[in-house]
Design an enzyme around this catalytic site. Structure first.
Site, PDB file in Angstrom:
ATOM      1  N   ASP A  61       0.960   7.691  11.102  1.00 48.72           N
ATOM      2  CA  ASP A  61       0.984   8.556   9.922  1.00 48.72           C
ATOM      3  C   ASP A  61       0.363   9.921  10.208  1.00 48.72           C
ATOM      4  OD1 ASP A  61       1.910   6.286   8.708  1.00 48.72           O
ATOM      5  OD2 ASP A  61       0.393   6.242   7.128  1.00 48.72           O
ATOM      6  N   ASP A  62       0.723  10.865   9.372  1.00 46.01           N
ATOM      7  CA  ASP A  62       0.070  12.186   9.225  1.00 46.01           C
ATOM      8  C   ASP A  62       0.562  13.287  10.187  1.00 46.01           C
ATOM      9  OD1 ASP A  62      -1.327  10.758   7.373  1.00 46.01           O
ATOM     10  OD2 ASP A  62      -3.312  11.068   8.251  1.00 46.01           O
ATOM     11  N   HIS A 112       6.099  11.116   4.469  1.00 48.33           N
ATOM     12  CA  HIS A 112       4.697  10.854   4.097  1.00 48.33           C
ATOM     13  C   HIS A 112       4.217  11.943   3.116  1.00 48.33           C
ATOM     14  CE1 HIS A 112       0.995   8.692   4.666  1.00 48.33           C
ATOM     15  NE2 HIS A 112       0.359   9.646   5.299  1.00 48.33           N
ATOM     16  N   HIS A 116       0.565  15.523   1.953  1.00 49.20           N
ATOM     17  CA  HIS A 116      -0.273  14.313   1.985  1.00 49.20           C
ATOM     18  C   HIS A 116      -0.884  14.062   0.607  1.00 49.20           C
ATOM     19  CE1 HIS A 116      -3.105  11.288   3.512  1.00 49.20           C
ATOM     20  NE2 HIS A 116      -2.203  11.141   4.455  1.00 49.20           N
ATOM     21  N   TYR A 153      -2.148   6.599   0.916  1.00 49.60           N
ATOM     22  CA  TYR A 153      -3.106   5.655   0.287  1.00 49.60           C
ATOM     23  C   TYR A 153      -2.398   4.478  -0.392  1.00 49.60           C
ATOM     24  CZ  TYR A 153      -5.538  10.017   1.035  1.00 49.60           C
ATOM     25  OH  TYR A 153      -6.000  11.178   1.606  1.00 49.60           O
ATOM     26  N   HIS A 203      -2.672   6.495  13.347  1.00 49.18           N
ATOM     27  CA  HIS A 203      -2.491   7.916  13.049  1.00 49.18           C
ATOM     28  C   HIS A 203      -2.337   8.699  14.350  1.00 49.18           C
ATOM     29  CE1 HIS A 203      -4.393   6.146   9.522  1.00 49.18           C
ATOM     30  NE2 HIS A 203      -3.791   7.089   8.822  1.00 49.18           N
TER      31      HIS A 203
HETATM   32 ZN    ZN Z   1      -1.724   9.575   5.666  1.00 50.77          ZN
END
Ligand code: ZN
Length: 236
Positions: A61-62, A112, A116, A153, A203
């Site tokens: 992610d991210d 995503h 964020h 989340y 991540h």
């Molecule tokens: Zn994230």
């Protein structure tokens, strides 16, 4: 009555004692494993590896991150492994070349949100717009529709699934890689818990995550697991 022991008996007894001492030494050094090896445990383990322990999916992610994502992609390419990347629209706009590379190398790319953003009761429309905008920037690069979303989340509204034709992908193993710099600890958090069809959350935003993720790949490949994209876990 006298007890006669010849040279042959003496030699035989000596060999027996030496063998017994060697066995105890090996057992003490290797514990139960050496006994299991004798019992054919190794053969059982080899069979399990041949059959495979099932599929698992590594997700990141991210990103994309200009440095760490490329490192992960290099490591995955070297090992011939595909993963799933849930990217933010803002980072896609900054590093479109990394999205292009992910796509070319067969990884699955998911949404995503743009900034964020966590879904709340107050920001439903803004959240929805971010999903749409992020899918657009990804599709412009890959030429493919974006179907999968990892809501930041884990906050999600089921009605988006029909409204946007998107499918949420959560996770089953969270090694908390973002809050630890201990590679061994992150790796163990995955390797000790993992089971067939698990989706591992990591991540591509930290140096320790890169090292830990590739270590997880090496250890679990060795154990007989097959790494696939989340699509293959959810629909195969
Ligand atoms: Zn994230």
């Amino acid at each position: 009555m006298s007890l006669k022991i010849g040279k042959k008996e003496c030699a035989a007894a000596g060999i027996f004692v030496a063998a017994a001492l060697l066995f105890l030494y090996v057992r003490d050094r290797n514990g139960i494993e050496s006994v299991l090896e004798v019992a054919g445990y190794e053969t059982i383990q080899e069979d399990a590896e041949k059959e495979g322990r099932g599929k698992i999916a590594l997700t990141f992610d991210d990103g994309p991150h200009p440095y760490y994502t490329e490192q992960i992609l290099d490591g995955l390419k070297k090992r011939g492994i595909r993963a799933t990347f849930f990217v933010t629209g803002m980072n896609v706009e900054k590093h479109p070349e990394i999205i292009e590379r992910m796509h070319e190398e067969g990884h699955l790319i998911g949404n995503h949100t743009f900034y964020h953003t966590q879904l709340s009761k107050k920001n439903r429309e803004k959240f929805k717009e971010e999903l749409i905008r992020t899918s657009e920037v990804i599709s412009e690069i890959t030429g493919e529709d974006v179907i999968y979303v990892r809501p930041p989340y884990g906050s999600w509204d089921k009605s988006f699934e029909t409204e946007l034709n998107m499918f949420p992908v959560l996770w089953t193993i969270d090694p908390l890689d973002w809050c630890s710099t201990n590679v061994a600890c992150i790796t163990d958090n995955v390797v000790k818990k993992v089971d067939e069809n698990d989706i591992i959350l990591m991540h591509d935003y930290y140096a320790t995550s890169v090292t830990a993720a590739l270590r997880v790949v090496d250890e679990l490949t060795e154990e007989g697991y097959q790494f696939v994209t989340v699509e293959e876990i959810l629909f195969d």
